[in-house]
Design an enzyme around this catalytic site. Sequence first.
Site, PDB file in Angstrom:
ATOM      1  N   LYS A 177       0.824  -1.399  -0.030  1.00 52.09           N
ATOM      2  CA  LYS A 177       0.005  -0.092  -0.084  1.00 52.09           C
ATOM      3  C   LYS A 177       0.964   1.192   0.021  1.00 52.09           C
ATOM      4  CE  LYS A 177      -1.786   3.120   2.743  1.00 52.09           C
ATOM      5  NZ  LYS A 177      -1.482   4.088   1.646  1.00 52.09           N
TER       6      LYS A 177
ATOM      7  N   GLY B  76       7.100   5.493   7.935  1.00 50.40           N
ATOM      8  CA  GLY B  76       5.990   6.595   8.169  1.00 50.40           C
ATOM      9  C   GLY B  76       6.318   7.094   9.447  1.00 50.40           C
ATOM     10  N   SER B  77       5.389   7.673   9.786  1.00 54.24           N
ATOM     11  CA  SER B  77       5.174   8.486  11.354  1.00 54.24           C
ATOM     12  C   SER B  77       5.223   7.757  12.390  1.00 54.24           C
ATOM     13  CB  SER B  77       4.115   9.301  11.453  1.00 54.24           C
ATOM     14  OG  SER B  77       2.794   8.805  11.474  1.00 54.24           O
ATOM     15  N   THR B  78       5.675   7.855  13.720  1.00 54.66           N
ATOM     16  CA  THR B  78       5.728   7.116  14.918  1.00 54.66           C
ATOM     17  C   THR B  78       4.245   6.892  15.331  1.00 54.66           C
ATOM     18  OG1 THR B  78       7.731   8.385  15.544  1.00 54.66           O
ATOM     19  CG2 THR B  78       6.497   7.288  17.247  1.00 54.66           C
TER      20      THR B  78
ATOM     21  N   GLY C 235       3.277   3.858  13.474  1.00 49.68           N
ATOM     22  CA  GLY C 235       4.136   2.859  14.042  1.00 49.68           C
ATOM     23  C   GLY C 235       3.397   2.389  15.254  1.00 49.68           C
TER      24      GLY C 235
ATOM     25  N   GLU D 131      10.061   1.352  10.312  1.00 50.60           N
ATOM     26  CA  GLU D 131      10.898   2.490  10.008  1.00 50.60           C
ATOM     27  C   GLU D 131      10.212   3.983  10.484  1.00 50.60           C
ATOM     28  OE1 GLU D 131      14.196   2.638   7.490  1.00 50.60           O
ATOM     29  OE2 GLU D 131      14.140   4.790   7.317  1.00 50.60           O
TER      30      GLU D 131
ATOM     31  N   CYS E  66      13.974  10.961   6.368  1.00 50.73           N
ATOM     32  CA  CYS E  66      13.873  10.386   7.868  1.00 50.73           C
ATOM     33  C   CYS E  66      15.413  10.626   8.369  1.00 50.73           C
ATOM     34  CB  CYS E  66      13.426   8.931   7.749  1.00 50.73           C
ATOM     35  SG  CYS E  66      14.248   7.973   6.685  1.00 50.73           S
TER      36      CYS E  66
ATOM     37  N   GLU F  21       9.874  15.920  15.060  1.00 46.07           N
ATOM     38  CA  GLU F  21      10.545  15.763  13.746  1.00 46.07           C
ATOM     39  C   GLU F  21       9.690  16.735  12.783  1.00 46.07           C
ATOM     40  OE1 GLU F  21       9.480  12.364  11.377  1.00 46.07           O
ATOM     41  OE2 GLU F  21      11.501  12.171  10.674  1.00 46.07           O
TER      42      GLU F  21
END
Length: 500
Positions: free
Chosen positions: A184, A237-239, A242, A259, A293, A391
Amino acid sequence: MHENQLPATPRRFQMFIDGRWTDGHGNQLTTRHSPGHGTPVAQWPAGTAQDAKDAIRAARTAFDTGPWPRMPAAERAKVLFKVADLIEQNVDELGLIECLETGKPITQAKGEIRGAADVWRFAAGASRSMAGETLNNLGDRLLALVLRQPLGVIGVITPWNFPFFILAERLPFLLAAGCTAVVKPSEATSGTTLRLGELLQQAGLPDGVVNLVSGHGSEVGQVLLDSDLVDMVSVTGSTGTGRKAIQASVGNIKKLGLELGGKNPHVVFADANLDDAADGVAFGMAFNAGQCCVGASRLVVHRSIAEVFTQKLAAKMRRIVVGDPLDPATQVGALFDEAHMHKVLSYIDGGVALGATVVAGGGRTGCEKGNFVQPTLLTNVTAEMPLLRDEIFGPVLAVIPFDTFEDAIRIANDTEFGLSASIWTQDVNLALRAMREVQAGRVWINTTLDNGPEAPMGGMKQSGIGRDAGLAGIEEYTEVKTAHINLQPRTHWIGASDGL
Ligand code: NDP
């Protein structure tokens, strides 16, 4: 005038499920506007939960009963090498799609496609070196075999900053291991991923081995995270995403590769070659408009050189060519969308309101259309400013002076993230000590952002779990199975009963 042009009408893509091209079950299309020009450049179906389930079912069948996991690695390698060749043959076309959808400069976009072909090639060759272990030290009676088997069906969720390259750091590795996949891509930048489906077909990949589903993360992505038929999900992607992946994984205890974000320091010691370091830091913070990143976001510099180094760096940053992504001379293109641009600007403005000083950049460029932000350098930053913690994912760098080695390491590690760090010094002992102490999955010494498919990458702390690329990148998609084999007559646990 340059050869790369905006399309007259948006290019239309379809999803790729079980070897067939489809618009899926929904009737909505997503239209992507070029972040550098504001014009519509691409369209694809907004995939649905049912499309994701169809794709998962196809990948499951291809794994459970299909030829891909069962064929010799040499056969898989042939297909992956062919994909690499086809990517290379289509660099111009893929590069243009990537440039138009992401806003990154055309020269960089084509470089990333070429680099991706190289990653596919590495994974293809490496697939043949995957091996287990033999434990021949267990005594006369036992021999043990440690097998590496393909893990199963892998969900791959990718972001918008390096759509094709990040996919290349995952997909050929899991295919090399013998797994199957549902991919995706980001809803905003799905073009090159969907186009890859045609190349996979051309290369002879069996139906159902790779399925490509466009659509929103909250719908298509969430189905991948929740599904009991998926054995592992890789999320870049973003935390926040995650964390959602970790929560969803409890259902079938699926494996995760994550990641996530970074807040990466560049540590410049007093003895560094200041011209080289200024150039490297400028590149590290501005590459991909800071939407990287592993990009530089904190400059930790020795107090004795802080002033002179900041001036050198600011002079470099002012000369970075920001502008039309289609112009081959452009070094930094547009940010990914308008909302993201305003978020980046709010970090700069918020810092200034709390007393930060702008040394370079500080706002939008003069371009009328497009989401362009000047590479921005800020001094006098303090802990209360969100720009020092979060970030930002834009071309913004905060300067923090240090006095001692211990100070430098403490500041560098003072973040919840641990993705990358760069160290600038000519003293080899200092460089190696800093390399050991810094909490980051990737460390660069007197350079930055260099990479190659041979080297594994990933994050420490809240930057992620697992490693991609290198041989570790294939192992990641394997399951370890141990077999103990008895080589001697059995010594019975229960003695023989009388008469039997
Ligand atoms: P997201 O984490 O939102 O997006 C990354 C991918 O995850 C996209 O494909 C997205 O889909 C998908 N996703 C979102 N929500 C879910 C969900 N509930 N279940 C499954 N998949 C989901 O990141 P953004 O793209 O919004 O970027 C925001 C921030 O993420 C950046 O500012 C940066 O901090 C970080 N980031 C880090 C990257 C890295 O390389 N480490 C790369 C990109 C971003 P959708 O298409 O709907 O967005």
